[in-house]
Every structure is written in structure tokens, then in C-alpha cells.
Design a protein around this motif. Structure first.
Motif, mmCIF file in Angstrom:
data_model
loop_
_atom_site.group_PDB
_atom_site.id
_atom_site.type_symbol
_atom_site.label_atom_id
_atom_site.label_comp_id
_atom_site.label_asym_id
_atom_site.label_seq_id
_atom_site.Cartn_x
_atom_site.Cartn_y
_atom_site.Cartn_z
ATOM 1 N N ARG A 112 33.015 16.735 -56.983
ATOM 2 C CA ARG A 112 32.047 16.358 -55.959
ATOM 3 C C ARG A 112 30.890 17.346 -55.836
ATOM 4 O O ARG A 112 29.993 17.143 -55.041
ATOM 5 N N TRP A 150 29.972 9.683 -55.217
ATOM 6 C CA TRP A 150 28.674 9.900 -55.853
ATOM 7 C C TRP A 150 27.803 8.646 -55.832
ATOM 8 O O TRP A 150 26.626 8.707 -56.161
ATOM 9 N N ASP A 168 26.028 6.749 -53.826
ATOM 10 C CA ASP A 168 24.714 6.704 -53.176
ATOM 11 C C ASP A 168 23.986 8.044 -53.219
ATOM 12 O O ASP A 168 23.069 8.278 -52.445
ATOM 13 N N ASP A 169 24.399 8.904 -54.125
ATOM 14 C CA ASP A 169 23.802 10.236 -54.233
ATOM 15 C C ASP A 169 22.876 10.255 -55.447
ATOM 16 O O ASP A 169 23.191 9.701 -56.484
ATOM 17 N N GLU A 170 21.735 10.884 -55.319
ATOM 18 C CA GLU A 170 20.784 10.912 -56.424
ATOM 19 C C GLU A 170 20.925 12.147 -57.296
ATOM 20 O O GLU A 170 20.283 12.248 -58.327
ATOM 21 N N THR A 171 21.769 13.085 -56.901
ATOM 22 C CA THR A 171 21.914 14.318 -57.666
ATOM 23 C C THR A 171 22.662 14.080 -58.965
ATOM 24 O O THR A 171 22.234 14.508 -60.029
#
Length: 126
Positions: free
Chosen positions: A60, A99, A101-104
Motif C-alpha cells: 500500500r 489502489w 482510486d489512487d493516482e500514485t
């Protein structure tokens, strides 16, 4: 809940500029060996605790990996006890979903098509 995983009967291929790719050794026979392997394959930091909670925490984070897409490929299911396999699959599933909805980073996990039924059965029994 296998839909979070990707299944293929071919080897997953990405260019090194496209994704950070980690191939899990199909000869792994216990959970400790799996955790050690993932530590090296995914370049986990020195504080990695070699346990399931630490695996989740590191999956994560991934801030040490510059590529956005991180791909873990399993040519076959690790030959570890079903109880450990249930935990491992759960950690992978939860990490992928976290992950979403995460843009990283984007985490993808591939398994061979032949393992799909077994994974579905494990999820039902876990």
C-alpha cells in the motif's frame, strides 16, 4: 472475488518503461520463502517485517518504485498451505482494491488461467 486479479494462459509482458514487473518463483514452498522473495522482487524497504501485515503495508506504499504500474505475476500458485494462501490472496486483493482510486500507483496481479478455479474455491473457504 477473483475479478480483482487478472488471469492469462500466456506470460504477462510489459516494457520496463511501462511497468515495474515482479515474477513470483513458482518453486516457492512456504510462506517465509514467499515473503522473502517478495521483499527482493519488490525492493521493499529495510523495515519490512516479513509477515502478512507488513506485506500489506508495503504493497500500500510503494513510494520507492517510480513506475506508476506495479505488476506481480504468478506463473502458478505458490505451494504454501491453504491457510497461508488464503491470507496471501486476501492481502493481494485488499491491496489492489485500495489502489483503485489512487493516482500514485496501480497494482495488478496476474495468475495463470489454470489457477482461477482454485483461487475461487479458496476465497469461498477463507
Amino acid at each position: 472475488m477473483t475479478s480483482v486479479f487478472k488471469f492469462t494462459d500466456k506470460s504477462a509482458c510489459y516494457s520496463s518503461s511501462e511497468a515495474f514487473l515482479a515474477r513470483v518463483d513458482p518453486a516457492i514452498v512456504d510462506a517465509d520463502e514467499l515473503l522473502r522473495s517478495l521483499y527482493y522482487l519488490l525492493w521493499f524497504p529495510g523495515y519490512f517485517g516479513f509477515n502478512w501485515n507488513s506485506l500489506y503495508d508495503c504493497l500500500r506504499d510503494l513510494n520507492w518504485i517510480i513506475e506508476k504500474k506495479v505488476v506481480i505475476v504468478h506463473e502458478s500458485l505458490p505451494c504454501i498451505p491453504d491457510s497461508d494462501l488464503c491470507i496471501y490472496l486476501g492481502v493481494l486483493k485488499d491491496s489492489i482494491l485500495d489502489w483503485k482510486d489512487d493516482e500514485t500507483h496501480q497494482l495488478e496481479v496476474f495468475f495463470h488461467e489454470k489457477d482461477k478455479e482454485m483461487i475461487e474455491k479458496l476465497f469461498l473457504s477463507c
